[in-house]
Design a protein around this motif. Structure first.
Motif, PDB file in Angstrom:
ATOM      1  N   ARG A 254     -34.650  10.149  67.451  1.00 49.27           N
ATOM      2  CA  ARG A 254     -34.285   9.729  68.702  1.00 49.27           C
ATOM      3  C   ARG A 254     -34.282  10.671  69.931  1.00 49.27           C
ATOM      4  O   ARG A 254     -33.930  10.309  71.138  1.00 49.27           O
ATOM      5  CB  ARG A 254     -33.300   8.570  68.647  1.00 49.27           C
ATOM      6  CG  ARG A 254     -33.446   7.365  67.788  1.00 49.27           C
ATOM      7  CD  ARG A 254     -34.710   6.717  67.939  1.00 49.27           C
ATOM      8  NE  ARG A 254     -34.626   5.410  67.358  1.00 49.27           N
ATOM      9  CZ  ARG A 254     -35.201   5.310  65.935  1.00 49.27           C
ATOM     10  NH1 ARG A 254     -35.693   6.319  65.390  1.00 49.27           N
ATOM     11  NH2 ARG A 254     -35.353   4.074  65.638  1.00 49.27           N
ATOM     12  N   GLY A 255     -33.961  11.819  69.373  1.00 51.18           N
ATOM     13  CA  GLY A 255     -33.752  12.888  70.541  1.00 51.18           C
ATOM     14  C   GLY A 255     -32.313  12.805  71.202  1.00 51.18           C
ATOM     15  O   GLY A 255     -31.426  12.539  70.716  1.00 51.18           O
ATOM     16  N   ALA A 256     -32.219  12.872  72.562  1.00 51.78           N
ATOM     17  CA  ALA A 256     -31.149  12.606  73.134  1.00 51.78           C
ATOM     18  C   ALA A 256     -30.572  11.368  73.193  1.00 51.78           C
ATOM     19  O   ALA A 256     -29.248  11.246  73.130  1.00 51.78           O
ATOM     20  CB  ALA A 256     -31.549  12.845  74.625  1.00 51.78           C
ATOM     21  N   LEU A 257     -31.428  10.473  72.975  1.00 53.36           N
ATOM     22  CA  LEU A 257     -30.708   9.066  72.722  1.00 53.36           C
ATOM     23  C   LEU A 257     -29.747   8.913  71.416  1.00 53.36           C
ATOM     24  O   LEU A 257     -28.705   8.312  71.457  1.00 53.36           O
ATOM     25  CB  LEU A 257     -31.751   8.089  72.947  1.00 53.36           C
ATOM     26  CG  LEU A 257     -31.192   6.551  72.968  1.00 53.36           C
ATOM     27  CD1 LEU A 257     -30.358   6.299  74.525  1.00 53.36           C
ATOM     28  CD2 LEU A 257     -32.418   5.689  73.150  1.00 53.36           C
ATOM     29  N   GLY A 258     -30.459   9.738  70.580  1.00 52.81           N
ATOM     30  CA  GLY A 258     -29.848   9.568  69.290  1.00 52.81           C
ATOM     31  C   GLY A 258     -28.439  10.060  69.071  1.00 52.81           C
ATOM     32  O   GLY A 258     -27.562  10.037  68.307  1.00 52.81           O
ATOM     33  N   LYS A 259     -28.100  11.053  70.100  1.00 53.46           N
ATOM     34  CA  LYS A 259     -26.790  11.895  69.993  1.00 53.46           C
ATOM     35  C   LYS A 259     -25.816  10.729  70.398  1.00 53.46           C
ATOM     36  O   LYS A 259     -24.505  11.307  70.249  1.00 53.46           O
ATOM     37  CB  LYS A 259     -26.785  13.135  70.908  1.00 53.46           C
ATOM     38  CG  LYS A 259     -27.866  14.286  70.728  1.00 53.46           C
ATOM     39  CD  LYS A 259     -27.911  15.315  71.631  1.00 53.46           C
ATOM     40  CE  LYS A 259     -28.971  16.515  71.347  1.00 53.46           C
ATOM     41  NZ  LYS A 259     -28.934  17.539  72.086  1.00 53.46           N
ATOM     42  N   MET A 260     -26.229   9.551  71.085  1.00 58.67           N
ATOM     43  CA  MET A 260     -25.214   8.596  71.272  1.00 58.67           C
ATOM     44  C   MET A 260     -24.766   7.771  70.152  1.00 58.67           C
ATOM     45  O   MET A 260     -23.975   6.768  70.495  1.00 58.67           O
ATOM     46  CB  MET A 260     -25.510   8.008  72.631  1.00 58.67           C
ATOM     47  CG  MET A 260     -25.632   8.964  73.728  1.00 58.67           C
ATOM     48  SD  MET A 260     -26.330   7.788  74.974  1.00 58.67           S
ATOM     49  CE  MET A 260     -26.758   9.206  76.328  1.00 58.67           C
TER      50      MET A 260
END
Length: 84
Positions: free
Chosen positions: A35-41
């Motif tokens: 999910r890229g940057a969104l996955g980091k959340m």
């Protein structure tokens, strides 16, 4: 919900994947990374005892809008997109 939305910040409304096994953790990590940057959340946490919410919380979207369509969009709702 959309985890990048600041209205959902904090500990009550957050994205998390709860895992029981090392294999589940690996799959969760792969999903989050995809999910890229969104996955980091999205937090990945060990699962603990599960307690079913009160009945009035069940099928919330259906009760709120009367329907949930095939595109994962709530009809008649103000939010335009959801990350599920």
């Amino acid at each position: 919900h959309t985890p990048a939305d600041p209205r959902w910040a904090g500990t009550q409304y957050r994205s998390a994947i709860f895992v029981y096994t090392p294999e589940q953790r690996l799959l969760a990590q792969q999903a989050v990374q995809s999910r890229g940057a969104l996955g980091k959340m999205v937090a990945i946490e060990d699962a603990s005892d599960f307690y079913r919410a009160e009945e009035y919380h069940q099928k919330y979207l259906t009760k709120l809008t009367g329907s949930w369509n095939n595109n994962n969009n709530m009809e008649e709702a103000s939010e335009e997109s959801f990350w599920i």
